[in-house]
Write a protein that holds these residues in place. Structure first.
Motif, PDB file in Angstrom:
ATOM      1  N   TYR A 511      -8.075  -1.295  -8.294  1.00 53.46           N
ATOM      2  CA  TYR A 511      -8.941  -1.555  -7.142  1.00 53.46           C
ATOM      3  C   TYR A 511      -8.561  -0.640  -5.964  1.00 53.46           C
ATOM      4  O   TYR A 511      -9.427  -0.111  -5.262  1.00 53.46           O
ATOM      5  CB  TYR A 511      -8.839  -3.017  -6.721  1.00 53.46           C
ATOM      6  CG  TYR A 511      -9.737  -3.944  -7.511  1.00 53.46           C
ATOM      7  CD1 TYR A 511     -10.493  -3.481  -8.584  1.00 53.46           C
ATOM      8  CD2 TYR A 511      -9.834  -5.297  -7.186  1.00 53.46           C
ATOM      9  CE1 TYR A 511     -11.318  -4.332  -9.295  1.00 53.46           C
ATOM     10  CE2 TYR A 511     -10.668  -6.161  -7.901  1.00 53.46           C
ATOM     11  CZ  TYR A 511     -11.401  -5.664  -8.964  1.00 53.46           C
ATOM     12  OH  TYR A 511     -12.223  -6.512  -9.666  1.00 53.46           O
ATOM     13  N   GLU A 512      -7.260  -0.476  -5.778  1.00 55.95           N
ATOM     14  CA  GLU A 512      -6.805   0.414  -4.698  1.00 55.95           C
ATOM     15  C   GLU A 512      -7.192   1.862  -4.995  1.00 55.95           C
ATOM     16  O   GLU A 512      -7.553   2.615  -4.091  1.00 55.95           O
ATOM     17  CB  GLU A 512      -5.289   0.293  -4.528  1.00 55.95           C
ATOM     18  CG  GLU A 512      -4.767   1.026  -3.303  1.00 55.95           C
ATOM     19  CD  GLU A 512      -3.325   0.679  -3.008  1.00 55.95           C
ATOM     20  OE1 GLU A 512      -2.878   0.922  -1.876  1.00 55.95           O
ATOM     21  OE2 GLU A 512      -2.635   0.149  -3.914  1.00 55.95           O
ATOM     22  N   ARG A 513      -7.135   2.238  -6.251  1.00 52.22           N
ATOM     23  CA  ARG A 513      -7.516   3.598  -6.638  1.00 52.22           C
ATOM     24  C   ARG A 513      -9.002   3.836  -6.369  1.00 52.22           C
ATOM     25  O   ARG A 513      -9.395   4.908  -5.887  1.00 52.22           O
ATOM     26  CB  ARG A 513      -7.205   3.799  -8.127  1.00 52.22           C
ATOM     27  CG  ARG A 513      -7.387   5.226  -8.611  1.00 52.22           C
ATOM     28  CD  ARG A 513      -6.982   5.315 -10.077  1.00 52.22           C
ATOM     29  NE  ARG A 513      -7.217   6.636 -10.618  1.00 52.22           N
ATOM     30  CZ  ARG A 513      -7.069   6.953 -11.891  1.00 52.22           C
ATOM     31  NH1 ARG A 513      -6.661   6.023 -12.758  1.00 52.22           N
ATOM     32  NH2 ARG A 513      -7.312   8.175 -12.312  1.00 52.22           N
ATOM     33  N   ILE A 514      -9.823   2.830  -6.681  1.00 51.34           N
ATOM     34  CA  ILE A 514     -11.257   2.946  -6.397  1.00 51.34           C
ATOM     35  C   ILE A 514     -11.494   3.088  -4.896  1.00 51.34           C
ATOM     36  O   ILE A 514     -12.331   3.895  -4.458  1.00 51.34           O
ATOM     37  CB  ILE A 514     -12.016   1.719  -6.955  1.00 51.34           C
ATOM     38  CG1 ILE A 514     -12.007   1.753  -8.480  1.00 51.34           C
ATOM     39  CG2 ILE A 514     -13.456   1.681  -6.433  1.00 51.34           C
ATOM     40  CD1 ILE A 514     -12.590   0.511  -9.131  1.00 51.34           C
ATOM     41  N   ALA A 515     -10.754   2.326  -4.110  1.00 50.33           N
ATOM     42  CA  ALA A 515     -10.882   2.419  -2.650  1.00 50.33           C
ATOM     43  C   ALA A 515     -10.536   3.823  -2.160  1.00 50.33           C
ATOM     44  O   ALA A 515     -11.170   4.349  -1.231  1.00 50.33           O
ATOM     45  CB  ALA A 515      -9.985   1.376  -1.977  1.00 50.33           C
ATOM     46  N   ASP A 516      -9.526   4.441  -2.781  1.00 51.72           N
ATOM     47  CA  ASP A 516      -9.155   5.816  -2.403  1.00 51.72           C
ATOM     48  C   ASP A 516     -10.301   6.790  -2.704  1.00 51.72           C
ATOM     49  O   ASP A 516     -10.579   7.701  -1.911  1.00 51.72           O
ATOM     50  CB  ASP A 516      -7.898   6.250  -3.147  1.00 51.72           C
ATOM     51  CG  ASP A 516      -6.643   5.566  -2.619  1.00 51.72           C
ATOM     52  OD1 ASP A 516      -6.639   5.186  -1.427  1.00 51.72           O
ATOM     53  OD2 ASP A 516      -5.679   5.403  -3.396  1.00 51.72           O
ATOM     54  N   TYR A 517     -10.956   6.600  -3.849  1.00 51.09           N
ATOM     55  CA  TYR A 517     -12.092   7.473  -4.182  1.00 51.09           C
ATOM     56  C   TYR A 517     -13.244   7.267  -3.207  1.00 51.09           C
ATOM     57  O   TYR A 517     -13.938   8.225  -2.826  1.00 51.09           O
ATOM     58  CB  TYR A 517     -12.572   7.217  -5.608  1.00 51.09           C
ATOM     59  CG  TYR A 517     -11.696   7.838  -6.675  1.00 51.09           C
ATOM     60  CD1 TYR A 517     -11.354   9.188  -6.618  1.00 51.09           C
ATOM     61  CD2 TYR A 517     -11.215   7.086  -7.753  1.00 51.09           C
ATOM     62  CE1 TYR A 517     -10.553   9.773  -7.600  1.00 51.09           C
ATOM     63  CE2 TYR A 517     -10.417   7.651  -8.742  1.00 51.09           C
ATOM     64  CZ  TYR A 517     -10.093   8.995  -8.661  1.00 51.09           C
ATOM     65  OH  TYR A 517      -9.306   9.565  -9.624  1.00 51.09           O
ATOM     66  N   ILE A 518     -13.479   6.010  -2.802  1.00 56.97           N
ATOM     67  CA  ILE A 518     -14.540   5.750  -1.816  1.00 56.97           C
ATOM     68  C   ILE A 518     -14.201   6.431  -0.499  1.00 56.97           C
ATOM     69  O   ILE A 518     -15.076   6.996   0.181  1.00 56.97           O
ATOM     70  CB  ILE A 518     -14.743   4.233  -1.614  1.00 56.97           C
ATOM     71  CG1 ILE A 518     -15.200   3.568  -2.914  1.00 56.97           C
ATOM     72  CG2 ILE A 518     -15.771   3.972  -0.507  1.00 56.97           C
ATOM     73  CD1 ILE A 518     -15.313   2.059  -2.835  1.00 56.97           C
ATOM     74  N   LEU A 519     -12.901   6.393  -0.129  1.00 59.46           N
ATOM     75  CA  LEU A 519     -12.472   7.068   1.092  1.00 59.46           C
ATOM     76  C   LEU A 519     -12.689   8.577   0.984  1.00 59.46           C
ATOM     77  O   LEU A 519     -13.097   9.229   1.960  1.00 59.46           O
ATOM     78  CB  LEU A 519     -10.998   6.761   1.368  1.00 59.46           C
ATOM     79  CG  LEU A 519     -10.428   7.289   2.695  1.00 59.46           C
ATOM     80  CD1 LEU A 519     -11.196   6.714   3.883  1.00 59.46           C
ATOM     81  CD2 LEU A 519      -8.948   6.954   2.800  1.00 59.46           C
TER      82      LEU A 519
END
Length: 534
Positions: A511-519
């Motif tokens: 989930y944190e990795r996905i958030a990084d991609y969204i950023l």
């Protein structure tokens, strides 16, 4: 011979007008796309200007159909534009009817001098217009002289006309010749000369004009094999919308009093009839836009099949020649990618609940995302060969990278999260109640981020981009808090947390990795913002 030479020059002038002014009209086409969604008056006016610039309703029809096939126009928007284009094309015939034969040499001279001596775009466009008009009027004068001086030509024309059976035969002739030459103005111009010289009566001439108006729709049908979806539907319906009014007017022709005026007014009568016919059709047909659109939806639905999901809906290869339009359409494909990723994210809870159908659907959606991302990248990087401005080049790279980040998000879901869901099923694991609530909350917040990302792409608004960035920071803080709470449960010896610890922690990490991609997408969105909004 003079008649044939005149036809050649006349047709050459119209052909040059279509080909050269089409390039000059690219900015108009771009502006037309921006305004057509606002109201029906602007849609009609955009079609009118399009035909005026392209000097042909056939060419304008092809452009409108192509824009619809590219996803730029819906049926309801293209419908009034087609009728507006028909009225716009009558301006050419009105100019031809003026018969400015004496000014033709001066037009040619001024046009050639302006083209050769001046390099400014506006002057060159005006010069080309003068050259075109000069060729058209020179061609008409030669045709008139040829018919007047050549008995053989007159006999041949009379012989051909004699064998045409009635008004419907002339209607079919106008339809067929326009379909072949793809230029109604050419057909109507020749008819004017023949009528002026007494080689044709006004009633048959009007039937040919009506056939020519209907024949302009054939050009769009010829492009059907290269179209699909909305473009193909509009091309086919346009034939019906052009033929029905033309055939009805053909029935009424013998009952129109103005057609009994003397032959010396033939050019003006034909030009005015051509204009008023198209204006009347526009006035009668446009109010039924909603009815026709609804009927078109029932007769021919353009909802994509599963197979069609694997192709680009908005960005088409031919649009790469116009970077500004291609980049706008690429943004729509990015929004579509975001929607596909959201669909995948919606299925994640079902995958963790043991639904194997949801897992297969996630993988299928991932294949679509991969395909769309690949084609966006290939088409946009192809535009490097074109003359991109520095601003467009920056937006181009930002769009390519955003597509790549969205594809990475899809991969995290289809590979990592699906693997963890299958591992949970295989080992018959179950999270603690507190763990379930945390994961459900994170999932809702993740969906909110993805939806906000899609909206930011669609709106291209700085405020939304900054809001998304703040939301991401809050989400990452929430993930960190969930890590701490999970460790606390482990320290307390909660059985469910101990058994599912590796899966739980890996889910949080993904989930944190996905958030990084969204950023990363947010950083790219900043580069897509117009300069005035940055």
């Amino acid at each position: 011979m003079l008649f044939l030479t005149g036809i050649s020059l006349f047709f050459l002038g119209l052909l040059l007008a279509q080909q050269y002014l089409r390039q000059a009209g690219s900015q108009l086409i771009n502006r037309a796309v921006d305004v057509v969604s606002k109201n029906v008056i602007l849609q009609i006016f955009s079609g009118f200007l399009l035909a005026l610039v392209l000097q042909s309703s056939s060419a304008a029809t092809v452009v409108i159909i192509s824009l619809a096939g590219a996803g730029l126009l819906a049926f309801s928007e293209a419908y009034p534009m087609l009728f507006g284009a028909a009225v716009g094309s009558t301006v050419v015939v009105q100019i031809i009817s003026l018969r400015l034969f004496d000014a033709a040499p001066l037009m040619l001279l001024a046009g050639i001098l302006g083209w050769v001596l001046v390099r400014r775009d506006f002057v060159r466009y005006a010069s080309m217009l003068l050259i075109v008009l000069g060729l058209v009027f020179t061609g008409m004068e030669l045709m008139e002289s040829g018919v007047k001086s050549s008995l053989n030509a007159a006999d041949f024309i009379n012989s051909v006309l004699y064998h045409i059976p009635g008004l419907w035969g002339f209607f079919a002739a106008g339809f067929a010749v326009t379909a072949i030459f793809q230029a109604s103005a050419f057909v109507i111009g020749v008819v004017m000369i023949l009528t002026l010289k007494g080689q044709m009566q006004i009633l048959p001439a009007m039937a040919i004009v009506l056939g020519a108006n209907a024949g302009t729709a054939v050009t769009g049908v010829l492009a059907v094999p290269m179209l699909y979806g909305e473009g193909r539907r509009i091309a086919v319906f346009n034939v019906v919308l052009k033929c029905i009014p033309a055939m009805l007017f053909c029935v009424l022709l013998p009952h129109i009093p103005v057609l009994a005026l003397p032959g010396k007014n033939a050019a003006r009568i034909i030009a005015n009839f051509h204009f008023f016919y198209n204006l009347i059709v526009l006035i009668l047909m446009v109010p039924f836009k909603t009815v026709v659109t609804t009927l078109a939806d029932k007769v021919w639905s353009v909802k994509p099949s599963l197979r069609e999901e694997f192709r680009l809906e908005h960005l088409k290869p031919d649009l790469t020649k116009t970077p500004s339009i291609a980049l706008r359409q690429a943004r729509k494909e990015i929004a579509r990618l975001a929607s596909l990723v959201i669909e995948m994210a919606n299925l994640i809870p079902y995958a963790f609940s043991g639904d194997r159908g949801a897992i297969e659907e996630i993988r299928k959606r991932d294949d679509v995302v991969d395909y769309v991302e690949k084609n966006i990248r290939m088409l946009l990087t192809h535009m490097i060969k074109e003359n991109l401005s520095s601003g467009d080049a920056k937006i181009q790279m930002a769009i390519v990278l955003t597509a790549n980040h969205l594809e990475n998000i899809a991969d995290v879901m289809a590979r990592n999260l699906v693997y963890l869901a299958e591992k949970k099923m295989r080992k018959a694991l179950d999270f603690s109640q507190e763990g379930k609530e945390e994961l459900h909350r994170l999932h809702r917040n993740l969906l909110h981020l993805l939806k906000l990302l899609r909206t930011a792409v669609e709106k291209n608004d700085r405020r939304l981009v900054e809001e998304l960035q703040q939301e991401i920071n809050g989400f990452k803080n929430d993930v960190a808090s969930c890590h701490i709470q999970h460790l606390q449960r482990l320290q307390e010896g909660l059985k469910e947390s101990i058994v599912t610890s590796s899966v739980h922690i890996d889910i949080l990490g993904n989930y944190e990795r996905i958030a990084d991609y969204i950023l990363d997408c947010v950083y790219m969105l900043h580069d897509m913002l117009p300069e005035s909004k940055k």
